[in-house]
Write a protein that holds these residues in place. Structure first.
Motif, PDB file in Angstrom:
ATOM      1  N   ILE A  28       4.665 -46.951  -1.057  1.00 28.62           N
ATOM      2  CA  ILE A  28       3.914 -45.810  -0.504  1.00 28.62           C
ATOM      3  C   ILE A  28       4.572 -45.335   0.798  1.00 28.62           C
ATOM      4  CG2 ILE A  28       1.713 -45.073   0.499  1.00 28.62           C
ATOM      5  CD1 ILE A  28       0.355 -47.116  -1.412  1.00 28.62           C
ATOM      6  N   PHE A  39      -4.942 -43.455   4.301  1.00 30.74           N
ATOM      7  CA  PHE A  39      -4.043 -42.968   3.249  1.00 30.74           C
ATOM      8  C   PHE A  39      -3.538 -44.144   2.417  1.00 30.74           C
ATOM      9  CE2 PHE A  39      -1.315 -39.656   1.562  1.00 30.74           C
ATOM     10  CZ  PHE A  39      -0.225 -40.349   1.065  1.00 30.74           C
ATOM     11  N   LEU A  41      -4.995 -46.959   2.090  1.00 30.15           N
ATOM     12  CA  LEU A  41      -6.158 -47.498   1.373  1.00 30.15           C
ATOM     13  C   LEU A  41      -6.418 -46.707   0.099  1.00 30.15           C
ATOM     14  CD1 LEU A  41      -8.175 -49.785   2.138  1.00 30.15           C
ATOM     15  CD2 LEU A  41      -9.698 -48.012   2.973  1.00 30.15           C
ATOM     16  N   SER A  42      -6.392 -45.373   0.214  1.00 25.68           N
ATOM     17  CA  SER A  42      -6.729 -44.546  -0.957  1.00 25.68           C
ATOM     18  C   SER A  42      -5.626 -44.588  -2.013  1.00 25.68           C
ATOM     19  CB  SER A  42      -7.020 -43.098  -0.544  1.00 25.68           C
ATOM     20  OG  SER A  42      -5.876 -42.498  -0.022  1.00 25.68           O
ATOM     21  N   HIS A  43      -4.403 -44.795  -1.594  1.00 27.97           N
ATOM     22  CA  HIS A  43      -3.317 -44.799  -2.587  1.00 27.97           C
ATOM     23  C   HIS A  43      -3.030 -46.170  -3.162  1.00 27.97           C
ATOM     24  CE1 HIS A  43      -2.531 -40.683  -1.383  1.00 27.97           C
ATOM     25  NE2 HIS A  43      -1.780 -40.586  -2.452  1.00 27.97           N
TER      26      HIS A  43
END
Lengths: 106, 227
Positions: A28, A39, A41-43
Protein backbone atom coordinates in the motif's frame (compact mmCIF):
# COMPACT_ATOMS: atom_id res chain seq x y z
CA UNK A 1 18.61 -22.80 -12.57
CA UNK A 2 19.78 -25.31 -9.96
CA UNK A 3 17.89 -26.07 -6.80
CA UNK A 4 20.82 -24.63 -4.85
CA UNK A 5 20.36 -21.23 -6.46
CA UNK A 6 16.60 -21.29 -5.94
CA UNK A 7 17.03 -22.18 -2.29
CA UNK A 8 19.69 -19.50 -2.02
CA UNK A 9 17.20 -16.91 -3.31
CA UNK A 10 14.55 -18.18 -0.90
CA UNK A 11 17.02 -17.79 1.93
CA UNK A 12 17.61 -14.17 0.89
CA UNK A 13 13.96 -13.21 1.21
CA UNK A 14 13.37 -10.43 3.70
CA UNK A 15 11.35 -12.12 6.43
CA UNK A 16 10.19 -8.80 7.82
CA UNK A 17 8.47 -7.84 4.57
CA UNK A 18 7.47 -11.38 3.66
CA UNK A 19 4.97 -11.59 6.55
CA UNK A 20 1.55 -11.19 4.80
CA UNK A 21 0.27 -8.23 6.83
CA UNK A 22 3.53 -6.33 6.55
CA UNK A 23 3.79 -7.16 2.87
CA UNK A 24 0.30 -5.71 2.45
CA UNK A 25 1.26 -2.54 4.34
CA UNK A 26 4.46 -2.16 2.30
CA UNK A 27 2.48 -2.71 -0.92
CA UNK A 28 0.00 0.00 0.00
CA UNK A 29 2.72 2.47 0.98
CA UNK A 30 4.72 1.75 -2.17
CA UNK A 31 1.73 2.87 -4.24
CA UNK A 32 1.63 6.33 -2.66
CA UNK A 33 4.00 8.99 -1.45
CA UNK A 34 2.52 8.85 2.05
CA UNK A 35 -0.71 7.72 3.68
CA UNK A 36 -2.35 8.25 7.02
CA UNK A 37 -3.43 5.57 9.47
CA UNK A 38 -7.08 5.63 8.36
CA UNK A 39 -6.10 5.08 4.74
CA UNK A 40 -3.94 2.09 5.67
CA UNK A 41 -6.77 0.78 7.84
CA UNK A 42 -9.39 1.02 5.09
CA UNK A 43 -7.17 -0.53 2.44
CA UNK A 44 -5.55 -3.27 4.47
CA UNK A 45 -8.72 -4.36 6.33
CA UNK A 46 -6.50 -5.15 9.30
CA UNK A 47 -7.70 -4.35 12.79
CA UNK A 48 -6.39 -1.17 14.39
CA UNK A 49 -4.27 -3.11 16.85
CA UNK A 50 -2.83 -5.41 14.22
CA UNK A 51 -1.98 -2.53 11.94
CA UNK A 52 -0.31 -0.60 14.75
CA UNK A 53 1.84 -3.57 15.72
CA UNK A 54 3.04 -4.22 12.17
CA UNK A 55 3.67 -0.55 11.52
CA UNK A 56 5.75 -0.39 14.69
CA UNK A 57 7.85 -3.34 13.52
CA UNK A 58 8.43 -1.76 10.13
CA UNK A 59 9.24 1.55 11.77
CA UNK A 60 11.71 -0.13 14.13
CA UNK A 61 13.46 -1.74 11.17
CA UNK A 62 13.72 1.67 9.50
CA UNK A 63 11.46 0.70 6.59
CA UNK A 64 8.63 3.04 7.49
CA UNK A 65 8.63 6.59 8.79
CA UNK A 66 5.81 7.91 10.97
CA UNK A 67 5.06 11.61 11.07
CA UNK A 68 2.69 12.60 13.87
CA UNK A 69 0.86 15.88 13.47
CA UNK A 70 -2.38 17.66 14.28
CA UNK A 71 -4.91 18.72 11.70
CA UNK A 72 -7.77 20.87 12.96
CA UNK A 73 -6.78 19.80 16.50
CA UNK A 74 -7.21 16.11 15.53
CA UNK A 75 -4.19 13.84 15.77
CA UNK A 76 -3.12 12.48 12.41
CA UNK A 77 -0.21 10.13 11.79
CA UNK A 78 1.12 9.85 8.30
CA UNK A 79 3.34 6.99 7.17
CA UNK A 80 5.69 6.64 4.26
CA UNK A 81 8.23 4.08 3.10
CA UNK A 82 11.77 5.21 3.78
CA UNK A 83 14.52 4.87 1.22
CA UNK A 84 15.63 1.65 2.89
CA UNK A 85 12.05 0.47 3.00
CA UNK A 86 11.53 1.01 -0.74
CA UNK A 87 14.82 -0.65 -1.48
CA UNK A 88 13.94 -3.64 0.70
CA UNK A 89 10.48 -3.89 -0.87
CA UNK A 90 11.81 -3.67 -4.44
CA UNK A 91 14.46 -6.20 -3.63
CA UNK A 92 11.84 -8.52 -2.16
CA UNK A 93 9.71 -8.30 -5.29
CA UNK A 94 12.71 -8.89 -7.52
CA UNK A 95 13.67 -11.92 -5.50
CA UNK A 96 10.17 -13.35 -5.62
CA UNK A 97 9.85 -12.74 -9.34
CA UNK A 98 13.16 -14.52 -9.89
CA UNK A 99 12.08 -17.54 -7.89
CA UNK A 100 8.71 -17.80 -9.62
CA UNK A 101 10.23 -17.37 -13.06
CA UNK A 102 12.84 -20.04 -12.48
CA UNK A 103 10.29 -22.44 -11.05
CA UNK A 104 8.11 -21.94 -14.14
CA UNK A 105 11.09 -22.55 -16.43
CA UNK A 106 11.73 -25.86 -14.67
CA UNK B 1 5.04 -22.79 -2.28
CA UNK B 2 6.15 -19.41 -3.52
CA UNK B 3 5.05 -20.06 -7.09
CA UNK B 4 1.62 -21.14 -5.87
CA UNK B 5 1.16 -18.14 -3.61
CA UNK B 6 2.51 -15.73 -6.22
CA UNK B 7 2.83 -12.83 -3.83
CA UNK B 8 4.12 -10.66 -6.66
CA UNK B 9 0.78 -10.63 -8.49
CA UNK B 10 -1.05 -9.91 -5.26
CA UNK B 11 1.33 -7.04 -4.49
CA UNK B 12 0.84 -5.53 -7.94
CA UNK B 13 -2.90 -5.77 -7.54
CA UNK B 14 -2.76 -3.99 -4.19
CA UNK B 15 -0.55 -1.23 -5.64
CA UNK B 16 -2.94 -0.81 -8.55
CA UNK B 17 -5.99 -0.64 -6.26
CA UNK B 18 -4.29 1.92 -4.02
CA UNK B 19 -3.41 4.17 -6.96
CA UNK B 20 -6.92 3.81 -8.36
CA UNK B 21 -8.46 4.82 -5.02
CA UNK B 22 -7.26 8.35 -5.72
CA UNK B 23 -9.87 8.51 -8.48
CA UNK B 24 -12.78 7.02 -6.59
CA UNK B 25 -14.08 9.92 -4.55
CA UNK B 26 -15.67 11.73 -7.48
CA UNK B 27 -13.30 14.69 -7.40
CA UNK B 28 -11.85 14.06 -10.85
CA UNK B 29 -15.30 13.81 -12.37
CA UNK B 30 -16.58 16.94 -10.62
CA UNK B 31 -13.59 19.05 -11.66
CA UNK B 32 -13.63 17.67 -15.20
CA UNK B 33 -17.34 18.42 -15.44
CA UNK B 34 -16.84 22.01 -14.29
CA UNK B 35 -13.92 22.52 -16.68
CA UNK B 36 -15.91 21.24 -19.66
CA UNK B 37 -18.95 23.36 -18.85
CA UNK B 38 -16.79 26.50 -18.38
CA UNK B 39 -15.16 25.88 -21.76
CA UNK B 40 -18.60 25.28 -23.32
CA UNK B 41 -19.62 28.64 -21.87
CA UNK B 42 -16.61 30.33 -23.46
CA UNK B 43 -17.42 28.75 -26.81
CA UNK B 44 -21.04 29.91 -26.45
CA UNK B 45 -19.83 33.49 -25.94
CA UNK B 46 -17.85 33.14 -29.17
CA UNK B 47 -21.11 32.35 -30.98
CA UNK B 48 -22.40 35.85 -30.29
CA UNK B 49 -19.31 37.50 -31.75
CA UNK B 50 -19.75 38.22 -35.46
CA UNK B 51 -16.29 39.62 -36.18
CA UNK B 52 -14.17 36.73 -37.50
CA UNK B 53 -10.88 38.13 -36.27
CA UNK B 54 -12.29 38.59 -32.79
CA UNK B 55 -13.62 35.05 -32.98
CA UNK B 56 -10.15 33.84 -33.84
CA UNK B 57 -8.70 35.66 -30.83
CA UNK B 58 -11.40 34.20 -28.60
CA UNK B 59 -10.56 30.78 -30.00
CA UNK B 60 -6.97 31.19 -28.90
CA UNK B 61 -8.14 32.43 -25.48
CA UNK B 62 -10.39 29.37 -25.19
CA UNK B 63 -7.51 27.01 -25.92
CA UNK B 64 -5.31 28.87 -23.44
CA UNK B 65 -7.96 28.61 -20.72
CA UNK B 66 -8.37 24.88 -21.41
CA UNK B 67 -4.64 24.30 -21.09
CA UNK B 68 -4.37 26.38 -17.90
CA UNK B 69 -7.34 24.59 -16.32
CA UNK B 70 -5.92 21.22 -17.27
CA UNK B 71 -2.56 22.03 -15.70
CA UNK B 72 -4.11 23.46 -12.52
CA UNK B 73 -6.78 20.79 -12.22
CA UNK B 74 -4.47 18.19 -10.67
CA UNK B 75 -3.35 20.56 -7.95
CA UNK B 76 -6.87 21.91 -7.37
CA UNK B 77 -8.32 18.40 -7.15
CA UNK B 78 -5.85 17.53 -4.44
CA UNK B 79 -6.76 20.62 -2.42
CA UNK B 80 -10.45 19.68 -2.64
CA UNK B 81 -9.71 16.10 -1.70
CA UNK B 82 -7.77 17.22 1.38
CA UNK B 83 -10.55 19.55 2.45
CA UNK B 84 -13.72 17.57 1.68
CA UNK B 85 -12.86 13.88 1.50
CA UNK B 86 -10.29 13.41 4.25
CA UNK B 87 -10.56 12.27 7.03
CA UNK B 88 -13.56 10.04 6.27
CA UNK B 89 -11.71 7.77 3.87
CA UNK B 90 -8.21 8.40 5.09
CA UNK B 91 -5.73 10.39 3.10
CA UNK B 92 -2.86 9.45 0.86
CA UNK B 93 -0.53 11.65 -1.08
CA UNK B 94 0.01 10.21 -4.53
CA UNK B 95 3.07 12.26 -5.32
CA UNK B 96 1.46 15.31 -6.88
CA UNK B 97 3.45 18.23 -5.60
CA UNK B 98 2.91 21.91 -5.07
CA UNK B 99 0.77 24.27 -7.13
CA UNK B 100 2.10 24.56 -10.68
CA UNK B 101 4.04 27.78 -11.20
CA UNK B 102 2.99 30.39 -13.74
CA UNK B 103 6.03 29.51 -15.81
CA UNK B 104 4.96 25.87 -15.92
CA UNK B 105 1.46 26.83 -17.10
CA UNK B 106 2.83 29.28 -19.67
CA UNK B 107 5.16 26.61 -21.03
CA UNK B 108 2.21 24.37 -21.81
CA UNK B 109 0.29 27.29 -23.29
CA UNK B 110 3.19 28.15 -25.57
CA UNK B 111 3.63 24.55 -26.62
CA UNK B 112 -0.02 24.07 -27.55
CA UNK B 113 -0.33 27.40 -29.39
CA UNK B 114 2.99 26.94 -31.15
CA UNK B 115 2.04 23.49 -32.38
CA UNK B 116 -1.34 24.84 -33.50
CA UNK B 117 0.23 27.73 -35.38
CA UNK B 118 2.78 25.51 -37.12
CA UNK B 119 0.02 23.09 -38.08
CA UNK B 120 -2.09 25.93 -39.45
CA UNK B 121 0.72 27.45 -41.52
CA UNK B 122 1.86 24.09 -42.86
CA UNK B 123 -1.55 22.80 -43.75
CA UNK B 124 -2.97 26.06 -45.11
CA UNK B 125 -0.23 26.34 -47.67
CA UNK B 126 0.01 22.65 -48.35
CA UNK B 127 -3.56 22.05 -49.45
CA UNK B 128 -6.91 23.77 -49.69
CA UNK B 129 -9.28 20.92 -48.91
CA UNK B 130 -11.49 20.86 -45.84
CA UNK B 131 -9.46 18.68 -43.50
CA UNK B 132 -6.45 20.93 -42.79
CA UNK B 133 -8.69 24.00 -42.66
CA UNK B 134 -10.72 22.14 -40.07
CA UNK B 135 -7.65 21.69 -37.89
CA UNK B 136 -6.66 25.33 -38.26
CA UNK B 137 -10.16 26.54 -37.45
CA UNK B 138 -9.84 25.29 -33.93
CA UNK B 139 -7.00 27.71 -33.35
CA UNK B 140 -7.35 30.75 -35.54
CA UNK B 141 -9.93 30.93 -38.28
CA UNK B 142 -13.61 30.11 -38.11
CA UNK B 143 -14.74 27.87 -40.94
CA UNK B 144 -17.10 25.02 -41.75
CA UNK B 145 -15.67 21.54 -41.42
CA UNK B 146 -18.22 19.76 -39.34
CA UNK B 147 -17.30 16.12 -39.35
CA UNK B 148 -13.59 16.57 -38.98
CA UNK B 149 -13.92 19.25 -36.31
CA UNK B 150 -16.25 17.00 -34.35
CA UNK B 151 -13.71 14.23 -34.71
CA UNK B 152 -10.85 16.47 -33.63
CA UNK B 153 -12.60 17.67 -30.48
CA UNK B 154 -13.83 14.18 -29.77
CA UNK B 155 -10.38 12.72 -30.19
CA UNK B 156 -8.89 15.36 -27.89
CA UNK B 157 -11.41 14.58 -25.18
CA UNK B 158 -10.96 10.87 -25.83
CA UNK B 159 -7.22 11.23 -25.33
CA UNK B 160 -7.61 13.33 -22.17
CA UNK B 161 -9.94 10.75 -20.69
CA UNK B 162 -7.58 7.95 -21.68
CA UNK B 163 -4.79 9.63 -19.76
CA UNK B 164 -6.92 10.55 -16.77
CA UNK B 165 -8.96 7.39 -16.46
CA UNK B 166 -6.31 4.80 -17.23
CA UNK B 167 -6.19 3.89 -13.55
CA UNK B 168 -9.99 3.61 -13.36
CA UNK B 169 -10.43 1.04 -16.04
CA UNK B 170 -11.23 0.60 -19.69
CA UNK B 171 -15.01 0.66 -19.24
CA UNK B 172 -15.20 4.24 -18.02
CA UNK B 173 -12.68 5.39 -20.61
CA UNK B 174 -14.61 3.85 -23.50
CA UNK B 175 -17.95 5.08 -22.24
CA UNK B 176 -16.81 8.69 -21.88
CA UNK B 177 -14.81 8.75 -25.09
CA UNK B 178 -17.59 7.23 -27.14
CA UNK B 179 -20.09 9.61 -25.55
CA UNK B 180 -17.93 12.53 -26.68
CA UNK B 181 -17.57 11.23 -30.22
CA UNK B 182 -21.23 10.22 -30.41
CA UNK B 183 -22.62 13.57 -29.22
CA UNK B 184 -20.26 15.41 -31.58
CA UNK B 185 -21.28 13.23 -34.46
CA UNK B 186 -25.01 13.66 -33.79
CA UNK B 187 -24.61 17.44 -33.57
CA UNK B 188 -22.53 17.48 -36.76
CA UNK B 189 -25.32 15.57 -38.52
CA UNK B 190 -27.97 18.13 -37.61
CA UNK B 191 -25.94 21.33 -37.37
CA UNK B 192 -23.65 23.21 -39.80
CA UNK B 193 -21.74 25.01 -37.06
CA UNK B 194 -18.49 23.63 -35.63
CA UNK B 195 -18.84 25.70 -32.48
CA UNK B 196 -22.15 24.01 -31.73
CA UNK B 197 -20.43 20.66 -32.13
CA UNK B 198 -17.74 21.61 -29.65
CA UNK B 199 -20.29 23.07 -27.22
CA UNK B 200 -22.47 19.96 -27.46
CA UNK B 201 -19.54 17.66 -26.74
CA UNK B 202 -18.32 19.78 -23.84
CA UNK B 203 -21.75 20.10 -22.25
CA UNK B 204 -22.50 16.38 -22.70
CA UNK B 205 -19.25 15.30 -21.13
CA UNK B 206 -19.50 18.01 -18.44
CA UNK B 207 -22.97 16.92 -17.36
CA UNK B 208 -22.04 13.23 -17.51
CA UNK B 209 -18.97 13.89 -15.35
CA UNK B 210 -20.96 15.79 -12.75
CA UNK B 211 -23.67 13.10 -12.71
CA UNK B 212 -21.09 10.40 -12.01
CA UNK B 213 -18.85 12.44 -9.75
CA UNK B 214 -21.35 13.95 -7.32
CA UNK B 215 -22.90 10.65 -6.11
CA UNK B 216 -19.42 9.15 -5.75
CA UNK B 217 -18.33 12.18 -3.73
CA UNK B 218 -21.38 11.94 -1.46
CA UNK B 219 -20.72 8.23 -0.86
CA UNK B 220 -17.07 8.85 -0.04
CA UNK B 221 -18.05 11.59 2.40
CA UNK B 222 -20.17 9.09 4.35
CA UNK B 223 -16.99 7.15 4.97
CA UNK B 224 -16.00 3.57 4.28
CA UNK B 225 -14.82 2.33 7.65
CA UNK B 226 -16.29 1.69 11.07
CA UNK B 227 -15.71 4.41 13.62
Amino acid sequence: MSKKIIYGRIGNIDKLIHEPSRLLIASILSGVKEADFNFLLSHSKLSKGNLSVHLSKLEKAGYVNANKRFINKMPNTVYNLTKEGRKAFDSYLKNMEGIIRKKKEK
Amino acid sequence: MYAENNNVDKVKKVMGDVKASWWEDGMVEIISGIVFIVVAGLLSVMEFVSNEKLQAVLGVVCVSVMVALAVLARWFKRQLKEKYVWPKTGYSKPGIGKKPSLLYILSFEFLVLYVGLILYIFLKFKTTNQIPVGIASFYLVSTKSNWFFAGFIGFFIFFVYFAVYLASGLKRFLLTGLLALGSGGVCAFFSGNESMIAITIMVTIGIYSLFTGIPRFLISRRGSQDE
